[in-house]
Scaffold this active site. Structure first.
Site, PDB file in Angstrom:
ATOM      1  N   CYS A   2       0.839  -1.198   0.000  1.00 27.05           N
ATOM      2  CA  CYS A   2       0.000   0.000   0.000  1.00 27.05           C
ATOM      3  C   CYS A   2       0.874   1.248   0.000  1.00 27.05           C
ATOM      4  CB  CYS A   2      -0.946   0.070   1.188  1.00 27.05           C
ATOM      5  SG  CYS A   2      -1.920  -1.402   1.419  1.00 27.05           S
ATOM      6  N   ARG A  27       2.854   0.287  -5.443  1.00 24.35           N
ATOM      7  CA  ARG A  27       2.833  -0.385  -4.139  1.00 24.35           C
ATOM      8  C   ARG A  27       1.554  -1.198  -3.931  1.00 24.35           C
ATOM      9  NH1 ARG A  27       6.688   2.046  -0.794  1.00 24.35           N
ATOM     10  NH2 ARG A  27       5.659   1.198   1.040  1.00 24.35           N
ATOM     11  N   TRP A  75      -3.133  -2.661  -1.551  1.00 26.20           N
ATOM     12  CA  TRP A  75      -2.925  -4.057  -1.957  1.00 26.20           C
ATOM     13  C   TRP A  75      -3.520  -4.867  -0.814  1.00 26.20           C
ATOM     14  CZ3 TRP A  75      -0.405  -8.455  -0.151  1.00 26.20           C
ATOM     15  CH2 TRP A  75      -0.229  -9.475  -1.086  1.00 26.20           C
ATOM     16  N   GLY A 100       0.795  -1.363   6.079  1.00 28.09           N
ATOM     17  CA  GLY A 100       1.390  -2.343   6.992  1.00 28.09           C
ATOM     18  C   GLY A 100       0.341  -3.342   7.433  1.00 28.09           C
ATOM     19  N   LYS A 474       8.792 -14.815 -14.764  1.00 25.11           N
ATOM     20  CA  LYS A 474       8.439 -13.656 -15.596  1.00 25.11           C
ATOM     21  C   LYS A 474       7.190 -13.963 -16.412  1.00 25.11           C
ATOM     22  CE  LYS A 474      10.116 -11.160 -14.581  1.00 25.11           C
ATOM     23  NZ  LYS A 474      10.852 -10.513 -13.587  1.00 25.11           N
ATOM     24  N   GLU A 477       3.959 -14.419 -14.131  1.00 25.82           N
ATOM     25  CA  GLU A 477       3.434 -13.241 -13.441  1.00 25.82           C
ATOM     26  C   GLU A 477       2.725 -12.262 -14.368  1.00 25.82           C
ATOM     27  OE1 GLU A 477       6.330 -10.930 -11.154  1.00 25.82           O
ATOM     28  OE2 GLU A 477       7.832 -11.186 -12.704  1.00 25.82           O
ATOM     29  N   HIS A 493      12.022 -37.255 -13.004  1.00 25.38           N
ATOM     30  CA  HIS A 493      11.648 -37.811 -11.703  1.00 25.38           C
ATOM     31  C   HIS A 493      10.217 -37.447 -11.334  1.00 25.38           C
ATOM     32  CE1 HIS A 493      15.659 -39.286 -11.140  1.00 25.38           C
ATOM     33  NE2 HIS A 493      16.140 -38.084 -11.420  1.00 25.38           N
ATOM     34  N   LYS A 589       4.707  -4.041  -6.743  1.00 21.98           N
ATOM     35  CA  LYS A 589       6.145  -3.996  -6.987  1.00 21.98           C
ATOM     36  C   LYS A 589       6.941  -4.071  -5.690  1.00 21.98           C
ATOM     37  CE  LYS A 589       9.633  -2.390  -9.902  1.00 21.98           C
ATOM     38  NZ  LYS A 589       9.913  -3.741 -10.417  1.00 21.98           N
TER      39      LYS A 589
END
Ligand code: G6P
Length: 594
Positions: A2, A27, A75, A100, A474, A477, A493, A589
């Site tokens: 955030c 953010r 976020w 936070g 990459k 996402e 395997h 980010k």
């Protein structure tokens, strides 16, 4: 994560807040809101989605005029992304925004606010109700009493209708800056601080600030006044532009030669921070998250090759809660673009507790990891805006090569002629990265086919495996294609059972003497119907499609040229799929929560 912002000046706050939120959108970008004191009361507007949604809603209001306000881009951690969970949150005369996590919010709610009506599912709303509950006529006292009860991480900006000349700020663990000129701004990072600010303050943990238009007064949580020195402005206050590129990610891919050139020059040219002289250790740790962790995987190979000292690479979220075998003679290198990643920051602190010497490899000047590390190597990638990192990753590789050479030199573990050749090769590496960008058209064609599939696999050995991990991250996402990276010998395997007719397998064949082994793995998956795309600087590989990469100036640096086609592959695949390339869903980010 955030982003938070506050404005206290003589002009209308709302446009400044919206503009600041756009700069902080990296953010978090799932919802946003602002609150403005309009001379009579605090009015709030909150919207799910991008800042542009909020901006349109604010434009439609005629009561959002005032010189004091706060804002937030979110976020989501507690409660889904929707209008009511978006910040600011309000209780009585108080309105606040928070970056936070309040870890004890449930306990606080039960103990102090059993009868309170909550309108959101957020941890943050507890804080504003607590402040209101503690308030009789002194804002600072109510805020300080509340701050002492909070556990977790918090940067708060708070306004109160009874003191509409002040923004109150509180900080613990999450960053908060204050800029003062003839107007005051507060923000999670420097990019959103007013360009009119003449003085900059970086709040420290355990501080409260009362910010009027022209000054900031600092207190500890017991409300003792604190003397506070101003901080330097870093050079990077100007807003980054796309410069004609369709997306920041593409622009940043093309900025890689410069990012690497500048990083190498800073450390090989010895122009600035001379790298530290530390004693030869028994073991080295590299700790990071995401792509920075993948850079660390390459770093391990280089450092071990040149120093013969074992290197352990760990994700920061694991390292911080393990009992790492670090001590005063095990240096810990923490790699982070933002310098604010919560787990990486905690890893630095954990390493220091054990007496280890810490190195930060960081892109953002004066970020928390940079400030808390014993030594900092700044990567010179410049501001990176796209959520999926490219140029910062490349600059991290360059810094790690320089560090590996430096260690080998000071510990005498490698011949000087070899080291001089490596330095020479590193000095010219950016030229080869520029040449590597020439593969864009071929990668676009491959991307067009890849864009329609559900799954893809990346395999490699040694540096090739580290690259496979980064290429897979990459692609997933930004394109949302499910993909996985495997050490090429490991596929048989279990995972080979997933290979069907036409499954795409990208084989990253690095020049490390294992090319024949890679060819065997290519043959294994081809025999089961996979369509193999080899990424190689050798002309010998048999695959359905071969992408001939430019050779790096030294095989040890091959990650720097071979990553380029893989980044372009991810970019073009996401573009064919119509994805939001610079701001992929659910991501941010700067990951400032654990
Ligand atoms: C996020 C970003 C990644 C980045 C990781 C670590 O997940 O989306 O691109 O690699 O955080 O970030 P840092 O700033 O510590 O390098």
């Amino acid at each position: 994560m955030c982003g938070i912002i506050g404005f206290n000046g003589s002009v209308n706050a709302a446009p400044f807040l919206i503009d600041g939120l756009k700069k902080l959108e990296y953010r978090g970008y799932d919802s946003a809101g602002i609150a403005v004191y309009n001379g009579n009361k605090t009015v709030t507007e909150k919207r799910k989605g991008r800042i542009s949604n909020l901006a349109s809603a604010v434009k439609r209001r005629d009561d959002m005029c005032g010189n004091l306000g706060i804002g937030h881009t979110r976020w989501a951690t507690h409660g889904e992304a929707n209008d009511s969970n978006a910040h600011p949150h309000k209780s009585g005369k108080f309105t606040l925004v928070h970056n936070g996590i309040i870890e004890n919010h449930t306990l606080l709610k039960e103990k102090y606010l059993p009868l309170c009506t909550f309108t959101s599912e957020t941890d943050t709303e507890t804080v504003v109700h607590l402040i209101n509950r503690h308030y009789s006529d002194n804002c600072l006292e109510a805020i300080a009493r509340t701050a002492k009860l909070l556990e977790g991480s918090f940067a708060l900006a708070i306004i109160c209708e009874d003191e509409p000349e002040t923004i109150f700020c509180v900080k613990k663990s999450s960053p908060l800056l204050i800029g003062i000129g003839n107007e005051a701004t507060v923000a999670s990072d420097i990019s959103a601080i007013s360009c009119k600010a003449e003085k900059l303050y970086r709040m420290d943990d355990g501080e409260i600030a009362a910010v009027t238009k022209t000054q900031a007064v600092f207190y500890d949580f017991d409300l003792n006044i604190k003397e506070k020195a101003t901080s330097q402005f870093s050079a990077e206050r100007s807003e980054s532009e796309k410069n004609g590129y369709e997306h920041y990610m593409l622009k940043e891919i093309f900025e890689q030669p410069e990012a690497v050139r500048k990083t190498v020059e800073a450390y090989l040219g010895n122009k600035e921070n001379t790298l530290p002289l530390i004693n030869k250790p028994e073991r080295i740790f590299i700790v990071a998250c995401g792509s920075a962790y993948h850079a660390g995987l390459v770093g391990r190979i280089c450092i071990e090759k040149l120093t013969k000292i074992p290197v352990t690479v760990e994700t920061a979220s694991e390292f911080r809660y393990s009992d790492p075998l670090t001590n005063a003679s095990t240096p810990v290198i923490v790699i982070s673009q933002s310098g604010e990643t919560a787990d990486s920051l905690a890893a630095i602190r954990k390493a220091k507790e054990n007496g280890a010497t810490t190195f930060g490899i960081v892109n953002v000047p004066e970020s928390s990891i940079a400030l808390e590390s014993d030594y900092v190597m700044y990567t010179k990638a410049g501001t990176e805006i796209a959520v999926a990192t490219t140029k910062a990753y490349s600059a991290q590789l360059a810094a790690l090569y320089a560090l590996a050479i430096h260690f080998a030199q000071i510990w005498g573990t490698e011949d000087n002629t070899v080291l001089n050749n490596l330095k020479d090769a590193l000095g010219k590496l950016h030229i080869k990265i520029r040449e590597a960008l020439g593969c864009e058209e071929q990668m676009r064609e491959i991307a067009q086919q890849l864009a329609t599939v559900q799954n893809a696999y990346f395999i490699g050995r040694g540096i090739g495996y580290a690259l496979a991990a980064e290429a897979s991250l990459k692609l997933k996402e930004i394109s949302y294609i499910h993909c996985e990276a495997y050490a090429a010998g490991e596929l048989k395997h279990g995972t080979i059972s997933l290979i069907e007719q036409g499954t795409k397998v990208f084989a990253v064949c690095s020049p490390n003497g294992l090319e024949a082994k890679m060819q065997s793995n290519i043959d294994e998956v081809s025999a089961r119907g996979a369509q193999v795309i080899a990424i190689t600087d050798s002309h010998k590989t048999k695959a359905d499609i071969t992408v001939h990469t430019v050779s790096a100036t030294h095989p040890l640096f091959c990650a720097s040229t071979q990553i380029v086609p893989l980044q372009l592959l991810a970019y073009h695949t996401a573009k064919f799929r119509g994805c939001d390339i610079d701001k992929p869903r659910n991501l941010a980010k700067s990951v400032t929560v654990e």
